[in-house]
Design a protein around this motif. Sequence first.
Motif, mmCIF file in Angstrom:
data_model
loop_
_atom_site.group_PDB
_atom_site.id
_atom_site.type_symbol
_atom_site.label_atom_id
_atom_site.label_comp_id
_atom_site.label_asym_id
_atom_site.label_seq_id
_atom_site.Cartn_x
_atom_site.Cartn_y
_atom_site.Cartn_z
ATOM 1 N N SER A 99 8.525 18.192 -13.614
ATOM 2 C CA SER A 99 9.507 17.363 -14.312
ATOM 3 C C SER A 99 8.869 16.009 -14.590
ATOM 4 C CB SER A 99 10.764 17.182 -13.467
ATOM 5 O OG SER A 99 10.467 16.424 -12.309
ATOM 6 N N ILE A 100 9.356 15.319 -15.589
ATOM 7 C CA ILE A 100 8.843 13.980 -15.888
ATOM 8 C C ILE A 100 9.050 13.056 -14.689
ATOM 9 C CG2 ILE A 100 9.119 11.952 -17.365
ATOM 10 C CD1 ILE A 100 7.676 14.319 -18.674
ATOM 11 N N GLN A 104 6.173 10.919 -12.795
ATOM 12 C CA GLN A 104 6.309 9.475 -12.581
ATOM 13 C C GLN A 104 6.121 9.111 -11.111
ATOM 14 O OE1 GLN A 104 10.206 9.093 -14.355
ATOM 15 N NE2 GLN A 104 9.377 8.232 -16.259
ATOM 16 N N LYS A 105 6.628 9.947 -10.211
ATOM 17 C CA LYS A 105 6.462 9.688 -8.774
ATOM 18 C C LYS A 105 4.989 9.705 -8.388
ATOM 19 C CE LYS A 105 10.878 11.576 -7.115
ATOM 20 N NZ LYS A 105 11.508 12.680 -6.336
ATOM 21 N N LEU A 106 4.248 10.676 -8.911
ATOM 22 C CA LEU A 106 2.826 10.778 -8.578
ATOM 23 C C LEU A 106 2.049 9.593 -9.153
ATOM 24 C CD1 LEU A 106 0.778 13.939 -8.230
ATOM 25 C CD2 LEU A 106 -0.235 12.055 -9.477
ATOM 26 N N ALA A 149 -3.608 19.290 -13.320
ATOM 27 C CA ALA A 149 -3.685 18.406 -14.488
ATOM 28 C C ALA A 149 -2.998 17.066 -14.253
ATOM 29 C CB ALA A 149 -3.093 19.095 -15.712
ATOM 30 N N VAL A 150 -1.857 17.060 -13.579
ATOM 31 C CA VAL A 150 -1.124 15.816 -13.379
ATOM 32 C C VAL A 150 -1.865 14.915 -12.393
ATOM 33 C CG1 VAL A 150 1.043 14.792 -12.572
ATOM 34 C CG2 VAL A 150 1.079 16.864 -13.970
ATOM 35 N N ASP A 197 7.870 20.830 -9.565
ATOM 36 C CA ASP A 197 9.187 21.009 -8.970
ATOM 37 C C ASP A 197 10.129 21.890 -9.795
ATOM 38 O OD1 ASP A 197 9.062 18.981 -10.903
ATOM 39 O OD2 ASP A 197 10.830 17.970 -10.129
ATOM 40 N N LEU A 198 9.668 22.367 -10.965
ATOM 41 C CA LEU A 198 10.522 23.231 -11.791
ATOM 42 C C LEU A 198 10.187 24.691 -11.494
ATOM 43 C CD1 LEU A 198 10.333 21.243 -15.157
ATOM 44 C CD2 LEU A 198 12.030 21.047 -13.315
#
Length: 284
Positions: A99-100, A104-106, A149-150, A197-198
């Motif tokens: 999720s976006i 953002q948390k990472l 990737a994130v 998380d999805l």
Amino acid sequence: MKTILITGASSGFGKLLTQQLAQKEQYHIVATMRNTDSSNATVKKELESLHNVDVLALDVTSEEEVQHVTQKVAQKYSSIDILINNAGVFGGGLLEAHSITQVQKLFDVNVYAPLRLMKAVLPSMRQKQDGLIINLSSMLGFFSIPLNAVYCASKFALEALVSGSYSELISKGVENILVEPGSFPTTLYQKSGIKADLSDVTLSYAGWAEQMTAYANQAVYKAIQENQPDPQAVVQKIIDLISMEKGSRPMRNPIDQISGEDFAQKVAHDIESLAQTQMKAYGF
């Protein structure tokens, strides 16, 4: 005596670094971490028993706490001479399955937090025309791989922030540099991290993500077992950088005992060479 502020000092490189720098008489060490009154209470007590070590609670994702801690340290020791942005979090999973909010948390831990700390210490460093900031990046700041990737993107971003600002800051007497470890057996990979998380998206890949994750975990574990990379090598690299004369420190400092030091150094050299070629083409 120089004052060194280290983030993420409860475990891994941060804890080892605190323990070893504490053996040197010329430094005041401020080791910061979350949960000093709960899960990290024991390590706080352990580190505070060392010579010239203070332990302060700090959530690097909190602007208020970053400002409070840096101001408190500067008031007590007159200045923060060296900042070591070590705090970080791992992640994993399909890009689509993040999720976006999770992305953002990472990024809040791996990108915005080091930037918060930089911005907190830079005014005083620039004023006295002296300072050193060491940022713990990763060899995955050079290469992006499936299911990471994130996380890789967060390290790419950190690399860009530091490399792009290097010339800006060196002109003001401040060195802002990178240390890029490969895979080392620290607690980073053992913690839950900030992962995809999805679950419905992951399930729609019909087991591919789980199979690839299992394969990758096994491959990395095997590589670590065969090569036995020593976290002490990274800590020593940082200590050596701190000890070097101002102006002599490389901006990029990769260290990878699995792919090999020659390979790691070639990657850093080639990227720098290509960057210089492009800059020259545009007249810089």
